[in-house]
Design a protein around this motif. Structure first.
Motif, short mmCIF file in Angstrom:
data_model
loop_
_atom_site.label_atom_id
_atom_site.label_comp_id
_atom_site.label_asym_id
_atom_site.label_seq_id
_atom_site.Cartn_x
_atom_site.Cartn_y
_atom_site.Cartn_z
N ALA A 97 8.92 -79.03 111.87
CA ALA A 97 9.48 -78.06 110.92
C ALA A 97 11.01 -78.05 110.93
CB ALA A 97 8.93 -76.67 111.19
N GLY A 98 11.59 -79.23 110.95
CA GLY A 98 13.04 -79.30 110.83
C GLY A 98 13.79 -78.61 111.94
N GLY A 99 13.33 -78.77 113.16
CA GLY A 99 14.00 -78.16 114.30
C GLY A 99 13.60 -76.72 114.56
N ILE A 100 12.86 -76.10 113.64
CA ILE A 100 12.44 -74.72 113.86
C ILE A 100 11.48 -74.64 115.04
CG2 ILE A 100 11.12 -72.80 112.87
CD1 ILE A 100 12.44 -73.29 110.23
N GLY A 101 10.65 -75.68 115.21
CA GLY A 101 9.75 -75.70 116.37
C GLY A 101 10.52 -75.69 117.67
N TRP A 102 11.63 -76.45 117.73
CA TRP A 102 12.49 -76.41 118.92
C TRP A 102 13.03 -75.01 119.14
CZ3 TRP A 102 16.05 -81.23 117.82
CH2 TRP A 102 15.35 -82.40 118.20
N LEU A 103 13.55 -74.41 118.08
CA LEU A 103 14.14 -73.09 118.17
C LEU A 103 13.10 -72.06 118.60
CD1 LEU A 103 17.04 -72.13 117.69
CD2 LEU A 103 16.40 -71.57 115.34
N GLN A 104 11.92 -72.18 118.05
CA GLN A 104 10.83 -71.27 118.40
C GLN A 104 10.50 -71.37 119.89
OE1 GLN A 104 7.08 -72.30 116.54
NE2 GLN A 104 6.51 -70.16 116.30
N ALA A 216 8.05 -61.68 119.05
CA ALA A 216 8.27 -61.27 117.66
C ALA A 216 9.16 -62.27 116.93
CB ALA A 216 8.87 -59.87 117.61
N LEU A 217 10.23 -62.71 117.57
CA LEU A 217 11.13 -63.68 116.95
C LEU A 217 10.45 -65.04 116.80
CD1 LEU A 217 14.54 -62.80 118.64
CD2 LEU A 217 13.79 -62.27 116.31
N SER A 218 9.61 -65.40 117.77
CA SER A 218 8.88 -66.65 117.68
C SER A 218 7.94 -66.63 116.48
CB SER A 218 8.09 -66.89 118.96
OG SER A 218 7.30 -68.05 118.87
N GLY A 219 7.30 -65.48 116.24
CA GLY A 219 6.43 -65.36 115.08
C GLY A 219 7.20 -65.47 113.78
N ALA A 220 8.37 -64.86 113.73
CA ALA A 220 9.21 -64.98 112.53
C ALA A 220 9.62 -66.43 112.31
CB ALA A 220 10.45 -64.09 112.68
N LEU A 221 9.97 -67.11 113.38
CA LEU A 221 10.34 -68.53 113.27
C LEU A 221 9.17 -69.37 112.80
CD1 LEU A 221 12.51 -68.67 116.48
CD2 LEU A 221 13.31 -69.42 114.23
N MET A 224 8.87 -69.00 109.13
CA MET A 224 9.92 -69.71 108.42
C MET A 224 9.72 -71.22 108.46
SD MET A 224 14.07 -69.38 108.65
CE MET A 224 14.24 -68.10 107.41
N GLY A 225 8.92 -71.71 109.39
CA GLY A 225 8.69 -73.15 109.49
C GLY A 225 7.91 -73.73 108.33
N GLY A 226 7.29 -72.87 107.51
CA GLY A 226 6.55 -73.37 106.36
C GLY A 226 7.46 -73.91 105.27
N PRO A 227 7.07 -74.98 104.59
CA PRO A 227 7.94 -75.59 103.58
C PRO A 227 8.23 -74.68 102.39
CG PRO A 227 5.75 -76.58 103.53
CD PRO A 227 5.81 -75.74 104.75
N GLY A 230 11.32 -71.89 104.86
CA GLY A 230 12.53 -72.43 105.47
C GLY A 230 12.75 -73.91 105.32
N GLY A 231 11.73 -74.64 104.85
CA GLY A 231 11.87 -76.09 104.80
C GLY A 231 12.44 -76.64 103.51
N ALA A 232 12.70 -75.76 102.54
CA ALA A 232 13.07 -76.22 101.20
C ALA A 232 14.39 -77.00 101.10
CB ALA A 232 13.08 -75.04 100.23
N PRO A 233 15.47 -76.65 101.84
CA PRO A 233 16.71 -77.41 101.66
C PRO A 233 16.55 -78.91 101.93
CG PRO A 233 17.16 -75.37 102.82
CD PRO A 233 15.67 -75.49 102.73
N THR A 234 15.78 -79.26 102.94
CA THR A 234 15.55 -80.67 103.23
C THR A 234 14.82 -81.33 102.06
OG1 THR A 234 15.40 -80.18 105.59
CG2 THR A 234 14.48 -82.28 104.85
N LEU A 235 13.85 -80.62 101.49
CA LEU A 235 13.09 -81.18 100.38
C LEU A 235 13.94 -81.33 99.12
CD1 LEU A 235 9.74 -79.23 100.87
CD2 LEU A 235 10.34 -81.53 101.66
#
Length: 389
Positions: A97-104, A216-221, A224-227, A230-235
């Motif tokens: 998910a564009g680094g969101i998985g790392w951040l999560q 809670a923040l992990s759930g928010a992340l 956001m990982g869904g295209p 949060g994934g739209a700019p890459t697309l």
């Protein structure tokens, strides 16, 4: 549609979750605000620390208060050694998910390493400290994992640089041009908060159970990982790559509409007018001299006209992702980290919502509309074909 209990509303559309003083998005007029201020005016006239302070503490700070707030952030910027030691392993797991998985993962590691308890055990000051600590350590951890993934050593933050400049510095190892740092800072302010988005709702639901802040923040992340979030700019860049040249814009767009396929960078669940963030990001991309600006502008113009033609009576215009992609590319952010950069920006919004939820927490428990038939009798064992029935 109605049932025995009254009208049924699907997908929670237009359902009021809570009263909030954090932000307001007016989709019909095409504007939004942070607290008592127009968000676009803040982006054009303030620094990131001022906007963070406004969101978290409720007031736009004086110069003295801003300095205190910046000092508080600096005090919280160290990553626990236990987390630092685990980052190489996390980086080796892939950039979901564009680094969101790392951040999560990194946010959860931070919470676990510091043994953050249930939010029900915290007062506001302790929770606020955790929120600020997440804000300042998240980009350090993300940049470290990106460099480790490239086979490079992490670059520690430079205390002489502000937050946005440090994000770019920690990724590249070189101090960025001031224009790049300011562009990223404006983007981080522009997308810091935006009402009850799916990720914000997810975070508030988890928080309402009394879970710790990291969960809670992990759930928010995760949301956001869904295209579609949060994934739209890459697309968007993928779309511009595929179009390639101005002469292909019209046939490419018409082909998408015939196939009823999504055009990235267009449409928004809230805005029925132009997304006010689009103009700001277009101006930033122009200021940076984006090589894709003319192509993106033509796509914006022709897509709006064709969408009007295909959807009479429905306004579909460019959204924040179209020019976000150009700005991120122009300042040198790796395309793979576009979604995670969006998530870093939104951390302050999520954290502020969770602080607000903490002040009057109530478990969030929607209901469903059952679509099955009447209750049936359970068949006997013999009727179900059991050999020993």
């Amino acid at each position: 549609m109605s049932d025995a209990h009254g009208p049924v509303v699907y997908g929670l559309n237009d359902i009021v979750l809570c009263h909030t003083g954090i932000s307001h998005v007016d989709g019909h007029l095409g504007r939004y605000r942070y607290r008592d201020y127009d968000a676009i005016e803040l982006v054009n006239n303030c620094e990131l620390a001022e906007v963070w302070c406004l969101l978290v503490d409720g007031e736009l700070p004086s110069a003295a208060r801003r300095a205190e707030f910046a000092a508080e952030l600096a005090e919280l910027s160290a990553i626990p050694p236990a987390v630092t030691g685990l980052l190489p392993a996390v980086a080796g797991l892939g950039e979901r998910a564009g680094g969101i998985g790392w951040l999560q993962t990194a946010v959860l590691l931070l919470a676990r390493s510091l043994d953050w308890p249930s939010v029900l055990e915290l007062d506001r000051a302790a929770l606020r400290r955790q929120v600020l600590q997440t804000l300042v350590t998240a980009p350090v951890m993300l940049a470290a994992m990106h460099r480790l993934r490239q086979g490079l050593d992490p670059v520690p933050p430079d205390p002489a640089l502000d937050h946005a400049a440090n994000v770019l510095y920690m990724l590249s190892g070189e101090a960025p041009p001031p224009a790049h740092a300011r562009a990223l800072e404006q983007y981080l302010m522009l997308t810091a908060e935006h009402g009850m988005a799916a990720s914000t709702f997810a975070g508030r639901v988890i928080f309402s159970t009394g879970a710790d802040l990291g969960s809670a923040l992990s759930g928010a992340l995760g949301a956001m990982g869904g295209p579609l979030h949060g994934g739209a700019p890459t697309l968007v860049l993928d779309m511009l790559d595929e179009i390639g040249s101005p002469d292909r814009v019209e046939p490419w767009l018409r082909d998408k509409l015939v196939k009823n396929e999504r055009i990235m960078g267009f449409g928004h669940r809230i805005y029925r007018a132009v997304d006010p963030r689009v103009e700001v990001l277009r101006e930033i991309a122009t200021r940076l001299g984006s090589a894709r600006l003319a192509l993106a502008g033509l796509v914006e113009q022709r897509a709006a006209a064709l969408l009007d033609e295909a959807n009479p009576g429905r306004t579909l215009r460019a959204n924040v992702e179209l020019y976000t992609a150009l700005v991120m590319e122009a300042v040198g952010l790796p395309r793979s980290l576009f979604p995670a950069t969006f998530a870093m920006a939104r951390l302050v919004g999520w954290g502020t919502h969770l602080l607000e939820q903490h002040a009057g927490n109530r478990l969030i428990r929607p209901v469903t509309a059952f679509a099955g038939g009447p209750v049936l009798p359970v068949p006997s064992s013999a009727e179900r074909g059991h050999p020993n029935g």
